[in-house]
Design an enzyme around this catalytic site. Structure first.
Site, PDB file in Angstrom:
ATOM      1  N   SER A 140       0.869  -1.186   0.000  1.00 22.30           N
ATOM      2  CA  SER A 140       0.000   0.000   0.000  1.00 22.30           C
ATOM      3  C   SER A 140       0.898   1.225   0.000  1.00 22.30           C
ATOM      4  CB  SER A 140      -0.861   0.009   1.260  1.00 22.30           C
ATOM      5  OG  SER A 140      -1.518   1.257   1.432  1.00 22.30           O
ATOM      6  N   TYR A 153      -2.305  -0.369  10.889  1.00 19.93           N
ATOM      7  CA  TYR A 153      -2.488  -0.732   9.473  1.00 19.93           C
ATOM      8  C   TYR A 153      -1.206  -0.398   8.712  1.00 19.93           C
ATOM      9  CZ  TYR A 153      -4.022  -1.020   4.673  1.00 19.93           C
ATOM     10  OH  TYR A 153      -4.104  -1.359   3.340  1.00 19.93           O
TER      11      TYR A 153
HETATM   12  P1  NDP Z   1     -11.722  -5.558  -0.166  1.00 20.29           P
HETATM   13  O1  NDP Z   1     -12.248  -5.355   1.224  1.00 20.29           O
HETATM   14  O2  NDP Z   1     -12.599  -5.224  -1.306  1.00 20.29           O
HETATM   15  O3  NDP Z   1     -11.195  -7.055  -0.320  1.00 20.29           O
HETATM   16  C1  NDP Z   1     -10.458  -7.681   0.688  1.00 20.29           C
HETATM   17  C2  NDP Z   1     -10.421  -9.168   0.417  1.00 20.29           C
HETATM   18  O4  NDP Z   1      -9.628  -9.792   1.440  1.00 20.29           O
HETATM   19  C3  NDP Z   1     -11.795  -9.817   0.453  1.00 20.29           C
HETATM   20  O5  NDP Z   1     -11.886 -10.735  -0.591  1.00 20.29           O
HETATM   21  C4  NDP Z   1     -11.809 -10.540   1.800  1.00 20.29           C
HETATM   22  O6  NDP Z   1     -12.593 -11.722   1.683  1.00 20.29           O
HETATM   23  C5  NDP Z   1     -10.339 -10.911   1.931  1.00 20.29           C
HETATM   24  N1  NDP Z   1      -9.956 -11.185   3.313  1.00 20.29           N
HETATM   25  C6  NDP Z   1      -9.949 -10.343   4.370  1.00 20.29           C
HETATM   26  N2  NDP Z   1      -9.565 -10.987   5.484  1.00 20.29           N
HETATM   27  C7  NDP Z   1      -9.332 -12.280   5.109  1.00 20.29           C
HETATM   28  C8  NDP Z   1      -8.937 -13.439   5.803  1.00 20.29           C
HETATM   29  N3  NDP Z   1      -8.670 -13.413   7.115  1.00 20.29           N
HETATM   30  N4  NDP Z   1      -8.797 -14.593   5.122  1.00 20.29           N
HETATM   31  C9  NDP Z   1      -9.045 -14.643   3.791  1.00 20.29           C
HETATM   32  N5  NDP Z   1      -9.437 -13.577   3.078  1.00 20.29           N
HETATM   33  C10 NDP Z   1      -9.583 -12.405   3.734  1.00 20.29           C
HETATM   34  O7  NDP Z   1     -10.393  -4.679  -0.211  1.00 20.29           O
HETATM   35  P2  NDP Z   1      -9.311  -4.416  -1.379  1.00 20.29           P
HETATM   36  O8  NDP Z   1      -9.557  -5.241  -2.556  1.00 20.29           O
HETATM   37  O9  NDP Z   1      -9.214  -2.955  -1.547  1.00 20.29           O
HETATM   38  O10 NDP Z   1      -7.998  -4.875  -0.611  1.00 20.29           O
HETATM   39  C11 NDP Z   1      -7.151  -5.910  -1.062  1.00 20.29           C
HETATM   40  C12 NDP Z   1      -5.756  -5.671  -0.532  1.00 20.29           C
HETATM   41  O11 NDP Z   1      -5.257  -4.436  -1.019  1.00 20.29           O
HETATM   42  C13 NDP Z   1      -5.654  -5.579   0.991  1.00 20.29           C
HETATM   43  O12 NDP Z   1      -4.469  -6.222   1.389  1.00 20.29           O
HETATM   44  C14 NDP Z   1      -5.570  -4.077   1.262  1.00 20.29           C
HETATM   45  O13 NDP Z   1      -4.916  -3.799   2.455  1.00 20.29           O
HETATM   46  C15 NDP Z   1      -4.799  -3.631   0.045  1.00 20.29           C
HETATM   47  N6  NDP Z   1      -4.930  -2.219  -0.335  1.00 20.29           N
HETATM   48  C16 NDP Z   1      -6.156  -1.637  -0.559  1.00 20.29           C
HETATM   49  C17 NDP Z   1      -6.233  -0.315  -0.969  1.00 20.29           C
HETATM   50  C18 NDP Z   1      -7.525   0.390  -1.192  1.00 20.29           C
HETATM   51  O14 NDP Z   1      -7.548   1.640  -1.165  1.00 20.29           O
HETATM   52  N7  NDP Z   1      -8.621  -0.300  -1.474  1.00 20.29           N
HETATM   53  C19 NDP Z   1      -5.009   0.469  -1.203  1.00 20.29           C
HETATM   54  C20 NDP Z   1      -3.799  -0.236  -0.912  1.00 20.29           C
HETATM   55  C21 NDP Z   1      -3.766  -1.529  -0.527  1.00 20.29           C
HETATM   56  P3  NDP Z   1     -13.531 -12.359   2.795  1.00 20.29           P
HETATM   57  O15 NDP Z   1     -14.122 -11.226   3.585  1.00 20.29           O
HETATM   58  O16 NDP Z   1     -14.534 -13.141   2.004  1.00 20.29           O
HETATM   59  O17 NDP Z   1     -12.621 -13.226   3.591  1.00 20.29           O
HETATM   60  C1  8X3 Z   2      -5.078   1.523   1.660  1.00 15.63           C
HETATM   61  C2  8X3 Z   2      -4.803   2.936   1.321  1.00 15.63           C
HETATM   62  O1  8X3 Z   2      -4.366   5.265   2.235  1.00 15.63           O
HETATM   63  O2  8X3 Z   2      -6.167   4.009   3.244  1.00 15.63           O
HETATM   64  O3  8X3 Z   2      -3.935   0.818   1.937  1.00 15.63           O
HETATM   65  O4  8X3 Z   2      -3.902   3.431   3.706  1.00 15.63           O
HETATM   66  S1  8X3 Z   2      -4.800   3.947   2.708  1.00 15.63           S
END
Ligand code: NDP
Ligand code: 8X3
Length: 252
Positions: A140, A153
């Site tokens: 991230s 986080y």
């Molecule tokens: P979403 O919330 O849309 O998706 C997160 C996914 O992670 C879901 O499929 C969820 O599935 C799964 N997940 C969460 N906890 C678990 C667990 N314990 N075991 C298995 N699966 C899990 O978020 P994003 O797609 O945005 O996030 C994906 C990744 O990208 C994360 O690592 C996040 O930190 C990172 N990220 C996101 C950003 C953003 O702005 N959106 C920016 C930078 C990084 P389920 O609940 O079915 O288990």
């Molecule tokens: C997700 C982006 O800016 O909320 O990793 O940390 S931020």
């Protein structure tokens, strides 16, 4: 035989967009997440739309036994995994360090750090036996700078950044590439999860600028897997054009 990609957290956001992108390119897909109904629907959609094979592996990445038992149970040619996308992760809360909920801290560290470690260690023998592979870790912008009330986080994503560098060095001898992808603000279910279903708070995160979509990020992840074998994109930060880093935005 089709190539195989294993995607954690494929039930929404980046993971789901990656599943669509890789299936469109003819990969067979291993999908993971905790919400089994969504995995079932995604499997059906991918099989019908792209005629690829889909293996659904519901488990919690933070549950060490569940991770190893699910990966040990992968049979036959499904074991020839080419790409692992360590995407499952979450933020919980946006609180000052002295006020944050300790259970939420545990969940973030257990999922974002230990989950990535367990899945990587479970899948690695399958790549090592092929003497090739590509691991993509979702960091991230929060892995590059800390921001106010981002404390744990951000720390979990700094750990992903450090582990990506470390894995890249230690896995050189096995011909395994490691790419860390660091997105800025992307509109997925991320903020809804962070603010525990409070849609007004979640939507406010994206006010005044055009955030990334899950597909924007999936496009870049997919691109990283298409470069020649002797090339590795090690580390890549992708932001909306109106975001400079974890802190600075130009909002309208
Ligand atoms: P979403 O919330 O849309 O998706 C997160 C996914 O992670 C879901 O499929 C969820 O599935 C799964 N997940 C969460 N906890 C678990 C667990 N314990 N075991 C298995 N699966 C899990 O978020 P994003 O797609 O945005 O996030 C994906 C990744 O990208 C994360 O690592 C996040 O930190 C990172 N990220 C996101 C950003 C953003 O702005 N959106 C920016 C930078 C990084 P389920 O609940 O079915 O288990
Ligand atoms: C997700 C982006 O800016 O909320 O990793 O940390 S931020």
């Amino acid at each position: 035989m089709n190539k195989i990609v294993f995607i954690t957290g494929a039930t929404s956001g980046f993971g789901e967009a990656c599943a669509l992108q890789f299936a469109e390119a003819g990969y067979d897909i291993i999908i993971n997440g905790r919400r089994e109904d969504r995995l079932k629907q995604l499997k059906k959609d991918l099989e019908e739309k792209f005629s690829v094979r889909v293996l659904s592996l519901p488990f919690d990445v933070s549950n060490r036994d569940a991770v190893f038992s699910a990966v040990d149970g992968i049979a036959g040619d499904w074991r020839n995994i080419n790409v692992l996308i360590n995407n499952a992760g979450l933020a919980l809360g946006r609180d000052f360090f002295d006020e944050a909920d300790l259970d939420e801290w545990d969940t973030m560290m257990d999922t974002n750090v230990k989950g990535l470690l367990y899945v990587s260690r479970a899948v690695l023998p399958l790549m090592i036996s092929q003497n090739k592979g590509h691991i993509i870790n979702l960091g991230s912008v929060a892995a590059k700078e800390v921001y106010e009330r981002g404390n744990v986080y951000c720390a979990s994503k700094f750990a992903v950044d450090a582990l990506s560098k470390s894995m890249r060095i230690d896995l050189l001898r096995h011909n395994i590439k490691v790419t860390a992808i660091h997105p800025g603000a992307a509109e997925t279910e991320f903020s809804l999860v962070r603010f525990k279903g409070d849609a007004a708070k979640a939507n406010a995160v994206y006010n005044g600028f055009k955030p990334l979509t899950a597909k924007d990020v999936a496009d870049v992840i997919f691109y990283c897997t298409t470069v020649p074998e002797h090339v590795c994109i090690n580390d890549l930060v992708i932001c909306p054009s109106q975001q400079a880093d974890a802190i600075y935005f130009h909002k309208e």
